[in-house]
Write a protein that holds these residues in place. Structure first.
Motif, PDB file in Angstrom:
ATOM      1  N   SER A 154       0.792  -1.229   0.000  1.00 41.81           N
ATOM      2  CA  SER A 154       0.000   0.000   0.000  1.00 41.81           C
ATOM      3  C   SER A 154       0.822   1.275   0.000  1.00 41.81           C
ATOM      4  O   SER A 154       0.425   2.277  -0.584  1.00 41.81           O
ATOM      5  N   SER A 206      -5.776   1.281  -3.615  1.00 39.17           N
ATOM      6  CA  SER A 206      -6.258   2.651  -3.774  1.00 39.17           C
ATOM      7  C   SER A 206      -7.175   3.010  -2.610  1.00 39.17           C
ATOM      8  O   SER A 206      -8.150   2.295  -2.337  1.00 39.17           O
ATOM      9  N   ASN A 207      -6.845   4.090  -1.916  1.00 39.58           N
ATOM     10  CA  ASN A 207      -7.717   4.662  -0.879  1.00 39.58           C
ATOM     11  C   ASN A 207      -8.210   3.640   0.146  1.00 39.58           C
ATOM     12  O   ASN A 207      -9.414   3.524   0.406  1.00 39.58           O
ATOM     13  N   ARG A 223     -11.270  -4.398   1.761  1.00 36.70           N
ATOM     14  CA  ARG A 223     -11.126  -3.166   2.535  1.00 36.70           C
ATOM     15  C   ARG A 223     -10.248  -3.448   3.755  1.00 36.70           C
ATOM     16  O   ARG A 223     -10.557  -4.312   4.576  1.00 36.70           O
ATOM     17  N   ASN A 253      -5.606   8.380  -9.448  1.00 39.51           N
ATOM     18  CA  ASN A 253      -6.476   9.464  -8.973  1.00 39.51           C
ATOM     19  C   ASN A 253      -7.899   8.985  -8.670  1.00 39.51           C
ATOM     20  O   ASN A 253      -8.881   9.623  -9.060  1.00 39.51           O
ATOM     21  N   GLY A 254      -7.999   7.863  -7.980  1.00 34.56           N
ATOM     22  CA  GLY A 254      -9.312   7.341  -7.614  1.00 34.56           C
ATOM     23  C   GLY A 254      -9.998   6.535  -8.698  1.00 34.56           C
ATOM     24  O   GLY A 254     -11.064   5.957  -8.460  1.00 34.56           O
TER      25      GLY A 254
END
Length: 352
Positions: A154, A206-207, A223, A253-254
């Motif tokens: 990550s 991502s995120n 998650r 970028n998401g």
């Protein structure tokens, strides 16, 4: 550094010539020097002197990846050899790094599984470890008794929020194995889930979520916060059989992008409003570099010439595919593979 000698216009020592520091070179002279350097060599040029770094006459781009060649050697010691090729119109300049470590006796022959933030994640059987070829740092991970298909991480392995993620899934097994750990943990945490006999193609982070794409484009999400797994699409969101070779997924970028090599390239963007892949005819202001870990590079300003292009390795050469012309050509920014048997991956350049 100051030029101590003084000369008159005829070249003899005189009494009227002013001493000047190298940092005060005229801008037009700096322009001539910079024009002879590729964009990434200018990073070092700017780093030499504060005044040179502040000039705007030769912008520097530090986003284009380098091409790393890695191989193992063995004499009386086991050692790792890394060569770094910076993108250049004349890609013959190769920074070189050789390191001998006692740990390599066990890890000799490990393969590169991921490349991010200037770090490599290597794996050999149940052994895995991080290796930074710039700083020569090694971070060992706990043994994992699974032959995982894809893995990534990550963030920078030295940061406290770094997670390593591995997934095993195949068409011959109805189960999916998900494993996660922190660098420094004593063991991996593994979940065994009901699967659907589908090989995993790629995995990205991502995120706060690890995304896994399977054959036919099925997309799953793990998650990290609550270690929750979910399937975001149906099991066959892409009807056509585009997966003739490994598909690559890129987080940017998401957004999630899926690149399927076929005769050319089929590109899809994940539409979060309808939770499925939609075909994309444009990449926008970015270029994609495909590899064991694929990445997106902004293509604006000085890198605008890279927009709408996909860069990849095939055989001994690097190639570039244009989304506009649907044609590929050999990429001359990176050298051909002159040494057989080496691993070649994209790696982000070091910070200066």
């Amino acid at each position: 550094m100051i030029n101590r000698q003084r000369h008159n216009i005829s070249g003899f020592e005189g009494n009227g010539t002013e001493c000047r520091e190298w940092s005060d070179l005229p801008v037009n002279v700096l322009d001539v020097i910079a024009a002879r350097l590729d964009a990434l060599d200018q990073i070092y040029f700017r780093a030499v002197c504060k005044n040179w770094g502040q000039t705007r006459r030769f912008p520097v781009n530090k986003t284009l990846p380098w091409l790393l060649e890695h191989c193992w050697g063995f004499d009386e010691n086991v050692y790792s050899v890394c060569s770094f090729h910076r993108p250049s119109a004349n890609p013959s300049h190769v920074p070189y790094s050789k390191i001998e470590r006692e740990e390599f006796k066990v890890l000799h022959g490990a393969a590169i599984c991921a490349s991010k933030f200037g770090w490599l994640l290597l794996q050999k059987s149940s052994l895995s470890f991080f290796y930074n070829p710039y700083t020569k740092s090694i971070i060992k991970l706990p043994d994992l008794n699974l032959s995982f298909n894809r893995t990534t991480f990550s963030s920078v392995p030295t940061s406290p929020d770094c997670f390593c993620f591995a997934i095993q899934s195949s068409k011959n097994d109805h189960r999916i194995y998900l494993s996660i750990c922190h660098p420094g943990d004593r063991e991996w945490s593994t979940l065994i889930l009901d699967g659907f006999r589908r090989a995993v193609e790629d995995v990205v982070y991502s995120n706060g979520t690890f995304y896994c794409v399977f054959t036919r484009g099925a997309l799953g999400a793990f998650r990290v916060a609550d270690q929750h797994w979910s399937l975001l699409t149906n099991r066959k969101p892409i009807a056509r059989a585009l997966f003739q070779s490994r598909a690559h997924m890129v987080a940017s970028n998401g957004e999630l992008w899926l690149v399927c090599p076929s005769k050319g390239f089929e590109v899809f963007r994940f539409d979060w409003s309808v939770m499925t892949w939609v075909q994309a005819n444009t990449l926008g202001s970015q270029a994609l570099f495909l590899g064991c870990t694929s990445l997106s590079v902004s293509a604006e300003g000085e890198t605008s010439g890279f927009a709408e292009r996909i860069y990849y390795r095939y055989g001994i050469y690097s190639y570039c595919y244009s989304m506009e012309t649907k044609q590929r050509c050999r990429c001359t920014l990176y050298p051909r593979d002159a040494n057989g048997g080496t691993e070649r991956v994209w790696i982000q350049p070091p910070e200066i």
